[in-house]
Write a protein that holds these residues in place. Sequence first.
Motif, mmCIF file in Angstrom:
data_model
loop_
_atom_site.group_PDB
_atom_site.id
_atom_site.type_symbol
_atom_site.label_atom_id
_atom_site.label_comp_id
_atom_site.label_asym_id
_atom_site.label_seq_id
_atom_site.Cartn_x
_atom_site.Cartn_y
_atom_site.Cartn_z
ATOM 1 N N MET A 32 6.578 -21.626 -14.800
ATOM 2 C CA MET A 32 6.180 -20.659 -15.813
ATOM 3 C C MET A 32 6.280 -19.238 -15.297
ATOM 4 N N SER A 34 5.655 -14.860 -17.090
ATOM 5 C CA SER A 34 5.096 -14.098 -18.209
ATOM 6 C C SER A 34 6.131 -13.147 -18.791
ATOM 7 N N GLN A 70 8.951 -21.887 -18.508
ATOM 8 C CA GLN A 70 8.244 -21.513 -19.726
ATOM 9 C C GLN A 70 7.840 -20.049 -19.665
ATOM 10 N N LEU A 72 5.109 -17.834 -20.863
ATOM 11 C CA LEU A 72 3.763 -17.960 -21.404
ATOM 12 C C LEU A 72 3.156 -16.596 -21.682
ATOM 13 N N TYR A 112 -3.547 -19.317 -14.802
ATOM 14 C CA TYR A 112 -2.922 -20.604 -15.101
ATOM 15 C C TYR A 112 -3.065 -21.614 -13.960
#
Length: 131
Positions: A32, A34, A70, A72, A112
């Motif tokens: 992941m 951002s 991902q 996020l 996270y």
Amino acid sequence: MFIDASVLVAMMTDEEEARAFAIRMQPATARMTSPLVAANAAIQISTILGLSPTEAGEAVRTFLQLMNIQLLAVPPRAAVLATEAYERYGLGGHPARLGLDDCMTYACARYYRQPLLSNSDRFKQTDIELA
């Protein structure tokens, strides 16, 4: 695993460490990052590769999809965590000298509960778990 802009830039510009990062990412069940990291990477890549920021941003989005990373949301709690990180590790009083972007990366990884994959030695001087 939370992936920092330095890793995205290294991999997308084929820096020497690119293959090592790909190997370190391979066993991760969760990858992941951002939107702030993605934008930071796009800006750096646009400069390095001579692309427009928009073109570099599209390339980053494609790369994230191909690498199954991902994108996020930055959670509201990250503001508190980033401020605390800056107080402990920020530019003014700690050898890590984390800036705002580093503090937000730290905060998202912490929020996270993911180890951080970064090309920066600055994070080694903090308490964040490294990947």
